[in-house]
Design a protein around this motif. Structure first.
Motif, PDB file in Angstrom:
ATOM      1  N   ASP A  24      52.460  27.115  41.519  1.00 53.06           N
ATOM      2  CA  ASP A  24      53.676  27.091  42.149  1.00 53.06           C
ATOM      3  C   ASP A  24      53.493  28.225  43.196  1.00 53.06           C
ATOM      4  OD1 ASP A  24      54.751  24.926  40.721  1.00 53.06           O
ATOM      5  OD2 ASP A  24      55.793  26.433  39.374  1.00 53.06           O
ATOM      6  N   ASP A  25      53.322  29.660  42.972  1.00 52.30           N
ATOM      7  CA  ASP A  25      53.421  30.611  43.857  1.00 52.30           C
ATOM      8  C   ASP A  25      51.953  30.893  44.391  1.00 52.30           C
ATOM      9  OD1 ASP A  25      52.177  31.464  41.562  1.00 52.30           O
ATOM     10  OD2 ASP A  25      53.246  33.408  41.394  1.00 52.30           O
ATOM     11  N   PHE A  26      50.781  29.820  44.574  1.00 56.38           N
ATOM     12  CA  PHE A  26      49.749  30.022  45.151  1.00 56.38           C
ATOM     13  C   PHE A  26      49.651  30.684  46.727  1.00 56.38           C
ATOM     14  CE2 PHE A  26      45.669  29.463  47.024  1.00 56.38           C
ATOM     15  CZ  PHE A  26      44.671  30.024  45.945  1.00 56.38           C
ATOM     16  N   ILE A  27      49.025  31.824  46.696  1.00 54.38           N
ATOM     17  CA  ILE A  27      48.666  32.425  47.866  1.00 54.38           C
ATOM     18  C   ILE A  27      47.139  32.848  47.481  1.00 54.38           C
ATOM     19  CG2 ILE A  27      48.858  34.578  49.199  1.00 54.38           C
ATOM     20  CD1 ILE A  27      51.779  34.798  48.239  1.00 54.38           C
ATOM     21  N   ALA A  28      46.297  32.472  48.726  1.00 50.21           N
ATOM     22  CA  ALA A  28      44.947  32.707  48.562  1.00 50.21           C
ATOM     23  C   ALA A  28      44.554  34.257  48.520  1.00 50.21           C
ATOM     24  CB  ALA A  28      44.267  32.266  50.079  1.00 50.21           C
ATOM     25  N   PRO A  29      43.876  34.424  47.273  1.00 47.46           N
ATOM     26  CA  PRO A  29      43.480  35.837  46.972  1.00 47.46           C
ATOM     27  C   PRO A  29      42.768  36.543  48.056  1.00 47.46           C
ATOM     28  CG  PRO A  29      42.339  34.342  45.392  1.00 47.46           C
ATOM     29  CD  PRO A  29      43.448  33.584  46.493  1.00 47.46           C
ATOM     30  N   GLN A  30      42.860  37.794  48.097  1.00 45.58           N
ATOM     31  CA  GLN A  30      42.066  38.746  49.148  1.00 45.58           C
ATOM     32  C   GLN A  30      40.734  38.690  48.542  1.00 45.58           C
ATOM     33  OE1 GLN A  30      43.638  38.957  52.041  1.00 45.58           O
ATOM     34  NE2 GLN A  30      42.504  40.709  52.064  1.00 45.58           N
ATOM     35  N   SER A  31      40.621  38.903  47.083  1.00 47.58           N
ATOM     36  CA  SER A  31      39.380  38.958  46.564  1.00 47.58           C
ATOM     37  C   SER A  31      39.263  38.091  45.460  1.00 47.58           C
ATOM     38  CB  SER A  31      39.119  40.473  45.965  1.00 47.58           C
ATOM     39  OG  SER A  31      37.685  40.348  45.253  1.00 47.58           O
ATOM     40  N   TYR A  32      40.064  38.055  44.462  1.00 48.61           N
ATOM     41  CA  TYR A  32      40.261  37.129  43.153  1.00 48.61           C
ATOM     42  C   TYR A  32      41.825  37.181  42.662  1.00 48.61           C
ATOM     43  CZ  TYR A  32      39.416  41.273  40.283  1.00 48.61           C
ATOM     44  OH  TYR A  32      39.491  42.683  39.579  1.00 48.61           O
ATOM     45  N   ARG A  33      41.882  36.198  41.782  1.00 50.11           N
ATOM     46  CA  ARG A  33      43.008  36.214  41.049  1.00 50.11           C
ATOM     47  C   ARG A  33      43.000  35.495  39.745  1.00 50.11           C
ATOM     48  NH1 ARG A  33      48.734  32.744  42.806  1.00 50.11           N
ATOM     49  NH2 ARG A  33      49.391  32.845  40.714  1.00 50.11           N
ATOM     50  N   TYR A  34      43.586  36.452  38.810  1.00 46.89           N
ATOM     51  CA  TYR A  34      43.564  35.848  37.270  1.00 46.89           C
ATOM     52  C   TYR A  34      44.485  34.715  37.054  1.00 46.89           C
ATOM     53  CZ  TYR A  34      41.463  40.125  36.095  1.00 46.89           C
ATOM     54  OH  TYR A  34      40.435  41.261  36.126  1.00 46.89           O
ATOM     55  N   ILE A  35      43.935  33.553  36.570  1.00 48.49           N
ATOM     56  CA  ILE A  35      44.872  32.496  35.997  1.00 48.49           C
ATOM     57  C   ILE A  35      44.660  32.064  34.615  1.00 48.49           C
ATOM     58  CG2 ILE A  35      44.768  31.312  38.420  1.00 48.49           C
ATOM     59  CD1 ILE A  35      42.526  29.156  37.229  1.00 48.49           C
ATOM     60  N   GLU A  36      45.787  31.725  34.016  1.00 43.88           N
ATOM     61  CA  GLU A  36      45.681  31.161  32.839  1.00 43.88           C
ATOM     62  C   GLU A  36      45.180  29.760  32.660  1.00 43.88           C
ATOM     63  OE1 GLU A  36      46.647  33.058  30.110  1.00 43.88           O
ATOM     64  OE2 GLU A  36      47.437  34.598  31.405  1.00 43.88           O
ATOM     65  N   GLY A  37      44.238  29.445  31.777  1.00 41.27           N
ATOM     66  CA  GLY A  37      43.705  28.183  31.370  1.00 41.27           C
ATOM     67  C   GLY A  37      42.849  27.650  32.292  1.00 41.27           C
ATOM     68  N   GLU A  38      42.402  26.215  32.174  1.00 38.97           N
ATOM     69  CA  GLU A  38      41.364  25.795  32.929  1.00 38.97           C
ATOM     70  C   GLU A  38      41.899  25.093  34.011  1.00 38.97           C
ATOM     71  OE1 GLU A  38      37.956  26.103  32.027  1.00 38.97           O
ATOM     72  OE2 GLU A  38      38.760  27.535  30.458  1.00 38.97           O
ATOM     73  N   MET A  68      42.467  38.729  25.587  1.00 38.38           N
ATOM     74  CA  MET A  68      42.162  37.465  26.058  1.00 38.38           C
ATOM     75  C   MET A  68      41.645  37.205  27.252  1.00 38.38           C
ATOM     76  SD  MET A  68      45.854  35.172  26.958  1.00 38.38           S
ATOM     77  CE  MET A  68      45.842  33.695  26.601  1.00 38.38           C
ATOM     78  N   VAL A  69      40.785  35.938  27.099  1.00 39.41           N
ATOM     79  CA  VAL A  69      40.013  35.672  28.021  1.00 39.41           C
ATOM     80  C   VAL A  69      40.607  34.915  29.201  1.00 39.41           C
ATOM     81  CG1 VAL A  69      37.703  34.386  28.749  1.00 39.41           C
ATOM     82  CG2 VAL A  69      37.825  35.526  26.659  1.00 39.41           C
ATOM     83  N   LYS A  70      40.350  35.287  30.307  1.00 36.89           N
ATOM     84  CA  LYS A  70      41.138  34.597  31.645  1.00 36.89           C
ATOM     85  C   LYS A  70      39.912  33.929  32.571  1.00 36.89           C
ATOM     86  CE  LYS A  70      44.951  37.339  31.532  1.00 36.89           C
ATOM     87  NZ  LYS A  70      46.336  36.929  31.728  1.00 36.89           N
ATOM     88  N   ASN A  71      40.492  33.174  33.509  1.00 37.63           N
ATOM     89  CA  ASN A  71      39.638  32.493  34.539  1.00 37.63           C
ATOM     90  C   ASN A  71      40.199  33.316  35.885  1.00 37.63           C
ATOM     91  OD1 ASN A  71      38.037  30.667  32.807  1.00 37.63           O
ATOM     92  ND2 ASN A  71      40.099  29.715  32.462  1.00 37.63           N
ATOM     93  N   VAL A  72      39.283  33.117  36.853  1.00 36.57           N
ATOM     94  CA  VAL A  72      39.645  33.704  38.175  1.00 36.57           C
ATOM     95  C   VAL A  72      39.494  32.569  39.272  1.00 36.57           C
ATOM     96  CG1 VAL A  72      39.336  36.048  37.581  1.00 36.57           C
ATOM     97  CG2 VAL A  72      37.383  34.813  38.361  1.00 36.57           C
ATOM     98  N   ILE A  73      39.956  32.881  40.258  1.00 35.57           N
ATOM     99  CA  ILE A  73      39.766  32.169  41.632  1.00 35.57           C
ATOM    100  C   ILE A  73      39.439  33.396  42.465  1.00 35.57           C
ATOM    101  CG2 ILE A  73      40.842  30.798  43.532  1.00 35.57           C
ATOM    102  CD1 ILE A  73      43.072  29.626  41.410  1.00 35.57           C
ATOM    103  N   VAL A  74      38.235  32.909  43.156  1.00 35.52           N
ATOM    104  CA  VAL A  74      37.873  33.832  44.009  1.00 35.52           C
ATOM    105  C   VAL A  74      37.726  33.045  45.425  1.00 35.52           C
ATOM    106  CG1 VAL A  74      36.294  35.012  42.539  1.00 35.52           C
ATOM    107  CG2 VAL A  74      35.273  33.234  43.510  1.00 35.52           C
ATOM    108  N   SER A  75      38.295  33.728  46.392  1.00 34.90           N
ATOM    109  CA  SER A  75      38.136  33.355  47.750  1.00 34.90           C
ATOM    110  C   SER A  75      36.759  33.643  48.450  1.00 34.90           C
ATOM    111  CB  SER A  75      39.187  34.043  48.607  1.00 34.90           C
ATOM    112  OG  SER A  75      40.301  33.636  48.423  1.00 34.90           O
ATOM    113  N   ILE A  76      36.013  32.393  49.278  1.00 37.05           N
ATOM    114  CA  ILE A  76      34.856  32.717  49.678  1.00 37.05           C
ATOM    115  C   ILE A  76      34.989  31.882  50.852  1.00 37.05           C
ATOM    116  CG2 ILE A  76      32.405  32.145  49.658  1.00 37.05           C
ATOM    117  CD1 ILE A  76      32.807  32.179  46.281  1.00 37.05           C
ATOM    118  N   LYS A  77      34.381  32.525  52.244  1.00 38.70           N
ATOM    119  CA  LYS A  77      34.312  31.915  53.427  1.00 38.70           C
ATOM    120  C   LYS A  77      33.541  30.702  53.308  1.00 38.70           C
ATOM    121  CE  LYS A  77      35.050  36.056  56.053  1.00 38.70           C
ATOM    122  NZ  LYS A  77      34.352  37.151  56.920  1.00 38.70           N
ATOM    123  N   PRO A  78      33.785  29.483  54.115  1.00 38.84           N
ATOM    124  CA  PRO A  78      32.992  28.188  53.903  1.00 38.84           C
ATOM    125  C   PRO A  78      31.565  28.523  54.226  1.00 38.84           C
ATOM    126  CG  PRO A  78      35.143  27.832  55.157  1.00 38.84           C
ATOM    127  CD  PRO A  78      35.018  29.332  55.029  1.00 38.84           C
TER     128      PRO A  78
END
Length: 129
Positions: A113-127, A1-11
């Motif tokens: 709901d349980d969002f915590i900024a990922p150290q590197s990245y976090r998988y998420i479901e959907g767009e 299954m294909v996922k999306n990710v959130i990546v943390s990047i400094k400003p």
């Protein structure tokens, strides 16, 4: 299954990405699952998702080779690059292509709901959009 990710990047690096100067995002690890979109979470003090791009691949090689290939479009100085990778055997450079900037930044806590900024990245479901 294909996922999306959130990546943390400094400003300071997000700014380089949004201006088009930074075309590679460096990581010590790369995704283990198949990824479609990468959402950019601008870390403290912004703490919002500001843009996204379609994942079109990444480069993997020694830090020295990755630096030589990407240095003109990495948005980082040599000293910081090598400090980040330390004594890692491999470096990853995610290709940033066709960036889409949100007109209004998104607070991820309103979507996850349980969002915590990922150290590197976090998988998420959907767009997100």
């Amino acid at each position: 299954m294909v996922k999306n990710v959130i990546v943390s990047i400094k400003p300071k690096y997000v700014k380089e990405i949004l201006m088009g100067a930074k075309k590679f995002e460096y990581r010590k690890q790369i995704f283990k699952q198949k990824v479609n979109n990468i959402y950019i979470y601008e870390s403290f003090p912004t703490k919002k998702i500001v843009a996204y791009f379609k994942y079109v691949g990444s480069l993997i090689d020694t830090p020295e080779n990755i630096w030589n290939i990407t240095k003109d479009f990495g948005g980082i100085d040599k000293e910081s690059f090598f400090k980040y990778f330390g004594n890692k055997e491999y470096a990853y450079a995610i290709k940033i292509h066709n960036i889409k900037i949100f007109q209004e930044s998104i607070d991820p806590k309103e979507l996850i709901d349980d969002f915590i900024a990922p150290q590197s990245y976090r998988y998420i479901e959907g767009e997100i959009i």
